[in-house]
Enzyme design. Structure first.
Site, PDB file in Angstrom:
ATOM      1  N   ALA A  45       0.800  -1.225   0.000  1.00  0.00           N
ATOM      2  CA  ALA A  45       0.000   0.000   0.000  1.00  0.00           C
ATOM      3  C   ALA A  45       0.834   1.278   0.000  1.00  0.00           C
ATOM      4  O   ALA A  45       0.351   2.333  -0.412  1.00  0.00           O
ATOM      5  CB  ALA A  45      -0.942   0.000   1.214  1.00  0.00           C
ATOM      6  N   ASP A  48       4.528   3.022  -5.069  1.00  0.00           N
ATOM      7  CA  ASP A  48       4.091   3.907  -6.144  1.00  0.00           C
ATOM      8  C   ASP A  48       2.818   3.427  -6.826  1.00  0.00           C
ATOM      9  O   ASP A  48       1.905   4.214  -7.079  1.00  0.00           O
ATOM     10  CB  ASP A  48       5.199   4.047  -7.209  1.00  0.00           C
ATOM     11  CG  ASP A  48       6.163   5.172  -6.878  1.00  0.00           C
ATOM     12  OD1 ASP A  48       5.996   5.798  -5.811  1.00  0.00           O
ATOM     13  OD2 ASP A  48       7.084   5.418  -7.677  1.00  0.00           O
ATOM     14  N   GLY A 210      -8.167  -3.041 -20.105  1.00  0.00           N
ATOM     15  CA  GLY A 210      -9.237  -2.220 -19.563  1.00  0.00           C
ATOM     16  C   GLY A 210      -9.468  -0.938 -20.341  1.00  0.00           C
ATOM     17  O   GLY A 210     -10.388  -0.176 -20.034  1.00  0.00           O
ATOM     18  N   LYS A 211      -8.667  -0.698 -21.357  1.00  0.00           N
ATOM     19  CA  LYS A 211      -8.803   0.546 -22.117  1.00  0.00           C
ATOM     20  C   LYS A 211     -10.004   0.484 -23.060  1.00  0.00           C
ATOM     21  O   LYS A 211     -10.316  -0.556 -23.641  1.00  0.00           O
ATOM     22  CB  LYS A 211      -7.517   0.844 -22.889  1.00  0.00           C
ATOM     23  CG  LYS A 211      -6.370   1.255 -21.963  1.00  0.00           C
ATOM     24  CD  LYS A 211      -5.156   1.745 -22.717  1.00  0.00           C
ATOM     25  CE  LYS A 211      -4.086   2.261 -21.756  1.00  0.00           C
ATOM     26  NZ  LYS A 211      -4.461   3.502 -21.101  1.00  0.00           N
ATOM     27  N   ASP A 264       8.354  -5.283 -21.122  1.00  0.00           N
ATOM     28  CA  ASP A 264       7.549  -4.235 -20.499  1.00  0.00           C
ATOM     29  C   ASP A 264       6.261  -3.956 -21.274  1.00  0.00           C
ATOM     30  O   ASP A 264       5.232  -3.665 -20.677  1.00  0.00           O
ATOM     31  CB  ASP A 264       8.380  -2.952 -20.386  1.00  0.00           C
ATOM     32  CG  ASP A 264       7.770  -1.953 -19.407  1.00  0.00           C
ATOM     33  OD1 ASP A 264       7.324  -2.381 -18.337  1.00  0.00           O
ATOM     34  OD2 ASP A 264       7.741  -0.750 -19.729  1.00  0.00           O
ATOM     35  N   HIS A 269       1.128  -6.179 -23.447  1.00  0.00           N
ATOM     36  CA  HIS A 269       0.114  -5.254 -23.982  1.00  0.00           C
ATOM     37  C   HIS A 269      -0.148  -5.486 -25.470  1.00  0.00           C
ATOM     38  O   HIS A 269      -1.292  -5.646 -25.904  1.00  0.00           O
ATOM     39  CB  HIS A 269       0.550  -3.805 -23.788  1.00  0.00           C
ATOM     40  CG  HIS A 269       0.798  -3.413 -22.372  1.00  0.00           C
ATOM     41  ND1 HIS A 269       0.187  -4.036 -21.307  1.00  0.00           N
ATOM     42  CD2 HIS A 269       1.586  -2.439 -21.833  1.00  0.00           C
ATOM     43  CE1 HIS A 269       0.596  -3.465 -20.180  1.00  0.00           C
ATOM     44  NE2 HIS A 269       1.443  -2.511 -20.480  1.00  0.00           N
ATOM     45  N   ARG A 376      -3.376  -0.351 -36.572  1.00  0.00           N
ATOM     46  CA  ARG A 376      -3.509   0.177 -37.931  1.00  0.00           C
ATOM     47  C   ARG A 376      -3.614  -1.013 -38.888  1.00  0.00           C
ATOM     48  O   ARG A 376      -2.637  -1.710 -39.139  1.00  0.00           O
ATOM     49  CB  ARG A 376      -2.302   1.057 -38.257  1.00  0.00           C
ATOM     50  CG  ARG A 376      -2.440   1.892 -39.516  1.00  0.00           C
ATOM     51  CD  ARG A 376      -1.279   2.872 -39.625  1.00  0.00           C
ATOM     52  NE  ARG A 376      -1.407   3.962 -38.678  1.00  0.00           N
ATOM     53  CZ  ARG A 376      -1.977   5.144 -38.943  1.00  0.00           C
ATOM     54  NH1 ARG A 376      -2.454   5.379 -40.140  1.00  0.00           N
ATOM     55  NH2 ARG A 376      -2.044   6.069 -38.020  1.00  0.00           N
ATOM     56  N   ASP A 427     -14.523   9.533 -39.610  1.00  0.00           N
ATOM     57  CA  ASP A 427     -13.926   9.721 -38.291  1.00  0.00           C
ATOM     58  C   ASP A 427     -14.943   9.608 -37.166  1.00  0.00           C
ATOM     59  O   ASP A 427     -15.960  10.300 -37.161  1.00  0.00           O
ATOM     60  CB  ASP A 427     -13.269  11.113 -38.262  1.00  0.00           C
ATOM     61  CG  ASP A 427     -12.488  11.369 -36.988  1.00  0.00           C
ATOM     62  OD1 ASP A 427     -12.326  10.430 -36.191  1.00  0.00           O
ATOM     63  OD2 ASP A 427     -12.035  12.502 -36.797  1.00  0.00           O
ATOM     64  N   LEU A 428     -14.665   8.691 -36.226  1.00  0.00           N
ATOM     65  CA  LEU A 428     -15.398   8.650 -34.958  1.00  0.00           C
ATOM     66  C   LEU A 428     -14.396   8.980 -33.862  1.00  0.00           C
ATOM     67  O   LEU A 428     -13.635   8.113 -33.418  1.00  0.00           O
ATOM     68  CB  LEU A 428     -16.017   7.273 -34.719  1.00  0.00           C
ATOM     69  CG  LEU A 428     -16.521   6.997 -33.297  1.00  0.00           C
ATOM     70  CD1 LEU A 428     -17.582   7.997 -32.876  1.00  0.00           C
ATOM     71  CD2 LEU A 428     -17.045   5.578 -33.167  1.00  0.00           C
TER      72      LEU A 428
END
Length: 519
Positions: A45, A48, A210-211, A264, A269, A376, A427-428
């Site tokens: 806890a 960082d 989670g994005k 990393d 990711h 892309r 575009d959205l």
């Protein structure tokens, strides 16, 4: 909702909101009904990650009334400190508005702190006594977040299992990456965790899952007929998945040097995004159906060869300002002569019917020319060109950050009297289309999912095993042969060889088009 497998996030939110409207519901039944206690324990806890990410996330979920009514928070770390000390450490990251001060006070009243070691059972028994006292004999649910260095994972999880499991409610454990250092260490950790907990009790968190735009990939792919028929090798020339940061290690190179950019960012990711882009349509949106398809895709990828990768390390820019003047090896926390890559580009091939021959290019790096994370998808050249070679390829772009967006790069006639043509986009842009919608932080979604028991956006052990199978041979070769990365200037696009590799694998970069956020 007592099952650990749980519901989707939308169902979960509905459950929570219903329970908030009825505080008199029975204490049994749904985990979000009535006053069933939930205890969220942050291990580490004082660090960082906890103070900058976990506590702010818990506050935002509490502020927005998304957590179960009877939720209490416990912090645990070696540091001798009080809740007030912890509050001061967290404050600058909490984003508290003046009108929220009263609720912010309520949040901290629900917080507790216990100091103890990470390898002594007596300390964890002391933590358990505090939890039992709070639960007051009621069946309670416990969540443990391991915001800890990997070196203490094994000791801490054994002590959770032996001293801190809830007797009547469920227990869930959230594990932060890195999930090992290579295939062997990852398997060792997986075996260790599986000896203590069931798979449905484990939540391996990769915050990229989670994005908003990563989660939107499922809907884009399987909810729109306009995209589905072209999502295959006959139409797609190449797929580029990028993660770019415009800053270097900034005095944290010692930590970064232990992992490097492949471990990393790329191995977790970017590979997670690849699996969502490339997977087949699942039987349903049940978490295991989705994760089964992700694993199938990863199993079709051969281990990465050095010949299919470009490694780079940034050097200072003499004309730059501030940190840009300094290279990676100028960071005093970085070991002298380190060959750790700060840029990596890798080309993966998926050996299945849908994607045979289509290169999936993963690119990530620090100290580059911009901040960007995107997918892309570049389509093949239009057959039967009647426009004298002026056409440029269509692209579907899913912008993850900054400024969530989906846009299709396309050719159109230049407005006016001429009969020329130019690149433009359909575009959205979320900031324009959804101005009133608050985009939750990735950690907000994922921690809420843990409360709900939904593992859809978490990494399963077999996914992890396949990811390491793909990258471990390359990582071992880099380390054993001390492969030197190619220097690139701070603030550039990375090594020139990266663009050459993209071109070699049928990704065409024209440099003539710039997407402008539509706000």
């Amino acid at each position: 909702m007592s099952s650990s497998k749980g519901n989707s996030s939308s169902e979960c939110l509905a459950l929570i909101r219903r329970s908030l409207k009825s505080s008199t519901m029975a204490t049994q039944g749904s985990n979000f009904e009535g006053n069933v206690p939930h205890v969220f324990v942050t291990l580490g806890a004082s660090g960082d990650l906890a103070t900058k990410k976990i506590y702010p996330t818990l506050w935002w979920l509490y502020r927005d009334r998304l957590l179960p009514n009877n939720t209490t928070f416990y912090g645990y770390a070696r540091s001798k400190m009080s809740v007030e000390d912890l509050r001061k450490k967290c404050y600058e990251h909490m984003k508290v508005k003046p009108e929220e001060e009263e609720r912010y006070e309520e949040f901290w009243k629900l917080n507790n702190y216990v100091a103890g070691s990470y390898n002594k059972r007596v300390d964890f028994e002391m933590l358990n006594q505090a939890l039992v006292h709070h639960e007051n004999g009621v069946a309670a649910n416990r969540l443990f977040y391991l915001a800890l260095p990997p070196s203490v994972f094994e000791d801490v999880t054994v002590l959770i299992r032996n001293a801190c499991m809830g007797e009547k409610g469920w227990t869930r454990v959230i594990v932060e990456k890195p999930f090992g250092h290579d295939a062997d260490s990852s398997q060792k950790l997986s075996d260790h965790l599986s000896s203590l907990f069931k798979e449905e009790q484990l939540y391996r968190i990769d915050h990229y899952l989670g994005k908003e735009m990563v989660q939107n990939l499922m809907t884009l792919r399987f909810g729109n007929l306009i995209f589905s028929p072209t999502w295959k090798r006959e139409c797609v020339a190449s797929v580029l998945i990028s993660f770019k940061e415009p800053f270097g290690t900034m005095g944290r190179g010692g930590y970064f040097d232990q992992s490097g950019i492949i471990r990393d960012v790329m191995q977790n990711h970017l590979l997670q995004i690849l699996s969502l882009v490339a997977m087949e349509k699942p039987a349903s949106v049940h978490p295991d159906d989705i994760r089964n398809e992700k694993v199938k895709v990863l199993r079709c990828i051969k281990p990465l060869e050095l010949e299919d990768a470009v490694l780079g390390q940034y050097v200072g820019n003499p004309d730059g300002e501030g940190d840009a003047k300094y290279g990676y090896l100028d960071d005093l926390t970085v070991p002298k002569g380190s060959n750790t890559a700060t840029f990596a580009l890798a080309v993966l091939k998926i050996n299945n019917e849908r994607w045979d021959g289509v290169p999936f290019i993963l690119r990530c790096g620090k100290a580059l020319n911009e901040r960007k994370a995107e997918v892309r998808i570049q389509y093949r050249d239009v057959p039967g060109d009647i426009f004298s070679g002026k056409l440029k390829r269509n692209e579907l772009v899913i912008r993850v950050q900054p400024g969530e967006a989906v846009y299709v790069k396309m050719m159109t006639k230049t407005p006016g009297m001429t009969f020329d043509m130019e690149e433009t986009e359909l575009d959205l842009t979320y900031g324009s289309r959804y101005k009133e919608v608050k985009m939750p932080d990735a950690y907000e979604r994922l921690i809420l999912d843990v409360f709900c028991g939904s593992q859809m956006h978490f990494v399963r052990s077999d996914e992890l095993s396949e990811a390491w199978r793909i990258f471990t041979p390359l990582l071992h070769r880099i380390e054993s042969e001390k492969i030197q990365p190619i220097p690139y200037v701070y603030g550039s696009r990375g090594p020139r060889e990266g663009d050459e590799m993209c071109n070699k694998h049928d990704f065409k970069y024209y440099g003539s088009y710039k997407w402008v956020k539509n706000h």
